[in-house]
Scaffold this motif. Structure first.
Motif, PDB file in Angstrom:
ATOM      1  N   GLU A  46       0.717  11.258   6.524  1.00  0.00           N
ATOM      2  CA  GLU A  46      -0.136  11.024   5.367  1.00  0.00           C
ATOM      3  C   GLU A  46      -0.133   9.563   4.943  1.00  0.00           C
ATOM      4  O   GLU A  46      -0.775   9.194   3.984  1.00  0.00           O
ATOM      5  CB  GLU A  46       0.292  11.908   4.201  1.00  0.00           C
ATOM      6  N   ALA A  47       0.642   8.733   5.686  1.00  0.00           N
ATOM      7  CA  ALA A  47       0.690   7.331   5.305  1.00  0.00           C
ATOM      8  C   ALA A  47      -0.604   6.650   5.709  1.00  0.00           C
ATOM      9  O   ALA A  47      -0.825   6.347   6.865  1.00  0.00           O
ATOM     10  CB  ALA A  47       1.879   6.647   5.986  1.00  0.00           C
ATOM     11  N   ARG A  48      -1.445   6.460   4.755  1.00  0.00           N
ATOM     12  CA  ARG A  48      -2.722   5.814   5.034  1.00  0.00           C
ATOM     13  C   ARG A  48      -2.690   4.401   4.482  1.00  0.00           C
ATOM     14  O   ARG A  48      -1.997   4.131   3.515  1.00  0.00           O
ATOM     15  CB  ARG A  48      -3.851   6.613   4.382  1.00  0.00           C
ATOM     16  N   PRO A  80       6.924   8.850  11.045  1.00  0.00           N
ATOM     17  CA  PRO A  80       6.978  10.280  10.730  1.00  0.00           C
ATOM     18  C   PRO A  80       6.084  10.683   9.560  1.00  0.00           C
ATOM     19  O   PRO A  80       6.168  11.793   9.105  1.00  0.00           O
ATOM     20  CB  PRO A  80       8.445  10.511  10.400  1.00  0.00           C
ATOM     21  N   LEU A  81       5.265   9.794   9.077  1.00  0.00           N
ATOM     22  CA  LEU A  81       4.486  10.123   7.897  1.00  0.00           C
ATOM     23  C   LEU A  81       3.005  10.169   8.243  1.00  0.00           C
ATOM     24  O   LEU A  81       2.319   9.170   8.195  1.00  0.00           O
ATOM     25  CB  LEU A  81       4.707   9.085   6.798  1.00  0.00           C
ATOM     26  N   VAL A 140       9.822   2.396   4.346  1.00  0.00           N
ATOM     27  CA  VAL A 140       9.725   3.790   4.776  1.00  0.00           C
ATOM     28  C   VAL A 140       9.125   3.784   6.189  1.00  0.00           C
ATOM     29  O   VAL A 140       7.987   3.400   6.362  1.00  0.00           O
ATOM     30  CB  VAL A 140       8.817   4.587   3.827  1.00  0.00           C
ATOM     31  N   PRO A 141       9.892   4.186   7.176  1.00  0.00           N
ATOM     32  CA  PRO A 141       9.369   4.165   8.544  1.00  0.00           C
ATOM     33  C   PRO A 141       8.031   4.880   8.608  1.00  0.00           C
ATOM     34  O   PRO A 141       7.876   5.968   8.077  1.00  0.00           O
ATOM     35  CB  PRO A 141      10.436   4.910   9.338  1.00  0.00           C
ATOM     36  N   ASP A 156       4.929  -0.378   3.086  1.00  0.00           N
ATOM     37  CA  ASP A 156       5.630   0.768   3.675  1.00  0.00           C
ATOM     38  C   ASP A 156       6.762   0.359   4.576  1.00  0.00           C
ATOM     39  O   ASP A 156       7.357   1.193   5.242  1.00  0.00           O
ATOM     40  CB  ASP A 156       4.654   1.619   4.484  1.00  0.00           C
TER      41      ASP A 156
END
Lengths: 213, 313
Positions: free
Chosen positions: A109-111, A106-107, A102-103, A99
């Motif tokens: 859902e980023a698990r 702000p996510l 992609v910072p 990841d």
């Protein structure tokens, strides 16, 4: 006093019907090691796999083997393949959720990882779809040969008989099918991970055949 | 034939030979030792075959429903060159279709919608899609629909009835049972789970039948329609949050991400010709886009203004 290796091998071969492979393992140790090194491109790994091969020989249930030497080489070849595949799976997991591009903040859902079962099912469905498609797009002869050989599990001579062609004709069909599968799977990234790592032409220098220009 | 092709050929032959007792393992060892690339290519072939073996059961099961060996068939849809054909097409689509009978217009937002037809047939209209359903002029039992977006149709087969669905530049006729249609106006995908559908277009020389277990993909950029076998169970799975792709243009995949996942992903020009095969799960935000990137070996990057885009590694 040193024992002649061939005599030792013959002794083992005579010791019992199950020890034939063990004898052959010792008799062909040099060739098997050299093969494992060439096939894996890694001398240390080759040594480990050579030991694994011994364990496999010991664990093998008794039974006739038509050509013991070829059988050992096939086992060795499969050990390298299994190792490459498990390494590929490991790398696929490592790379799964890269990841950094992609910072992450702000996510929500980023698990770090999805449920492993779901992930495995997805991967499996992906493979099956891709393979179905790859097989469907083969020329008819190659597709039939591959189907008979891999899905119906006929031997290559049996495939030749069923299709009414020569054994070398079967080999041509199957080689074409294998090439095609490789290309399709590479295209969709299914073979990409291991191909791009650990197998680079300039990564090792362990292969004796590598030439300087 | 390039040098690389030759090596791949050799690798494939070694692999096929390796499963026979007459394999020359010493010669194979020497071949592997010649250059590390030999090992790399052989390994790719062997892993591809191992993957095939690992999927043997699933492939056998799939094969049972498709006994007939089949090649993908291609139809050139348009007689003229792309631009001219597109102009003709635009005219054809704007032609008035006679007196307008009563029609219903359905539009969806972020969620899908179930539409029941009088005869018991049903349509599940995908998110961000619209469909017009009208009685066909001059016929009591006919229905004409126009779809934009996606929909899963479960239509009772009735030979006495005429039903057509306009989807982008294509028209679907002779409709029976279950199929899925996705269109953004240019690209159209018709995937049939059960029964069959005939696909026509103004410039099409003949009607293309699409039967259960097949999908027709029409790609406007290449002006081609192609029919290919597919897994029947993969049809319409967006209704359960799963998107199945089989050599699908990446542009269509990106549209689906927007429609079903609410994610906008930009595609740079060099990726627009790419195709994707695989399964994506939607409903977990941007994770779907990351899955896509990972499966295709691409990078997912966030550009200025927070826009996500895919790019080559």
């Amino acid at each position: 006093m040193l024992t002649d290796p061939d005599d030792a091998a013959d002794d083992m071969a005579r010791a019992g019907p199950d020890n034939g492979l063990a004898a052959l393992y010792h008799r062909h140790a040099g060739e098997l090691r050299r093969f494992l090194a060439a096939r894996s491109g890694d001398a240390d790994l080759a040594e480990d796999l050579f030991q694994d091969l011994w364990i496999k020989v010991g664990a093998r249930p008794s039974g006739p083997v038509s050509d013991g030497r070829a059988y050992l080489f096939r086992m060795a070849n499969n050990l390298v393949l299994d190792h490459a595949r498990s390494r590929q799976r490991g790398m696929a997991r490592d790379r799964a959720w890269i990841d950094e591009e992609v910072p992450s903040s702000p996510l929500p859902e980023a698990r770090p990882d999805p449920a492993p079962d779901a992930e495995a099912q997805l991967a499996k469905a992906q493979e099956t779809l891709m393979l179905t498609r790859a097989m469907a797009s083969l020329p008819p002869g190659a597709r039939q040969a591959l189907h008979l050989y891999r899905l119906e599990e006929h031997s290559q001579p049996e495939v030749a008989k069923i299709m009414g062609i020569s054994l070398s004709g079967v080999e041509k069909h199957l080689a074409l099918a294998m090439k095609h599968l490789r290309a399709k799977l590479l295209d969709c990234g299914l073979l990409g991970a291991a191909a791009s790592e650990g197998a680079e032409p300039h990564s090792g220098g362990k292969t004796p055949g590598e030439q300087s220009s | 034939m390039t040098a690389k092709q030759t090596i791949i050929d050799q690798a494939a032959h070694w692999h096929v030979a390796s499963m026979r007792d007459d394999m020359d393992w010493d010669a194979f060892t020497r071949w592997l030792e010649e250059t590390p690339e030999h090992r790399t290519r052989y390994d790719e072939i062997a892993r591809a075959d191992a993957m095939l073996l690992g999927n043997r059961e699933a492939l056998r099961a799939g094969r049972a429903s498709d006994q007939r060996p089949e090649r993908p068939r291609r139809w050139g849809l348009w007689a003229g060159a792309g631009a001219a054909a597109a102009a003709v097409l635009a005219l054809a689509l704007n032609l008035p279709s006679g007196p307008k009978p009563a029609s219903s217009h359905y539009v969806t937002g972020d969620t899908s919608r179930q539409i029941a037809l009088k005869d018991g047939s049903s349509i599940e209209l995908a998110p961000h899609s619209q469909i017009d359903i009208g009685d066909m002029a001059g016929q009591t039992t006919g229905q004409a629909m126009r779809l934009s977006g996606g929909a899963y149709f479960d239509i009772r087969h009735d030979p006495a009835r005429t039903m057509t669905i306009a989807a982008g530049p294509l028209e679907l006729r002779d409709i029976g049972t279950r199929f899925d249609v996705q269109t953004d106006g240019d690209s159209v995908r018709v995937a049939v789970a059960q029964g069959s559908v005939s696909v026509t277009a103004p410039e099409l020389e003949h009607t293309v039948p699409v039967s259960g277990g097949h999908a027709l993909v029409y790609d406007h950029a290449s002006s081609h329609a192609q029919v290919e076998p597919l897994d029947q169970q993969a049809v319409g799975t967006w209704r359960h949050g799963q998107l199945f792709y089989d050599d699908t243009p990446l542009t269509l995949v990106a549209q689906d991400l927007e429609r079903y996942g609410g994610i906008h992903v930009d595609l740079p020009p060099d990726l627009r010709g790419r195709r994707f095969s695989g399964v994506l799960t939607v409903g977990e935000g941007q994770k779907t886009a990351r899955d896509l990137a990972r499966l295709m070996g691409l990078d997912l990057v966030r550009g200025a203004g927070g826009r996500l885009s895919l790019r080559q590694r």
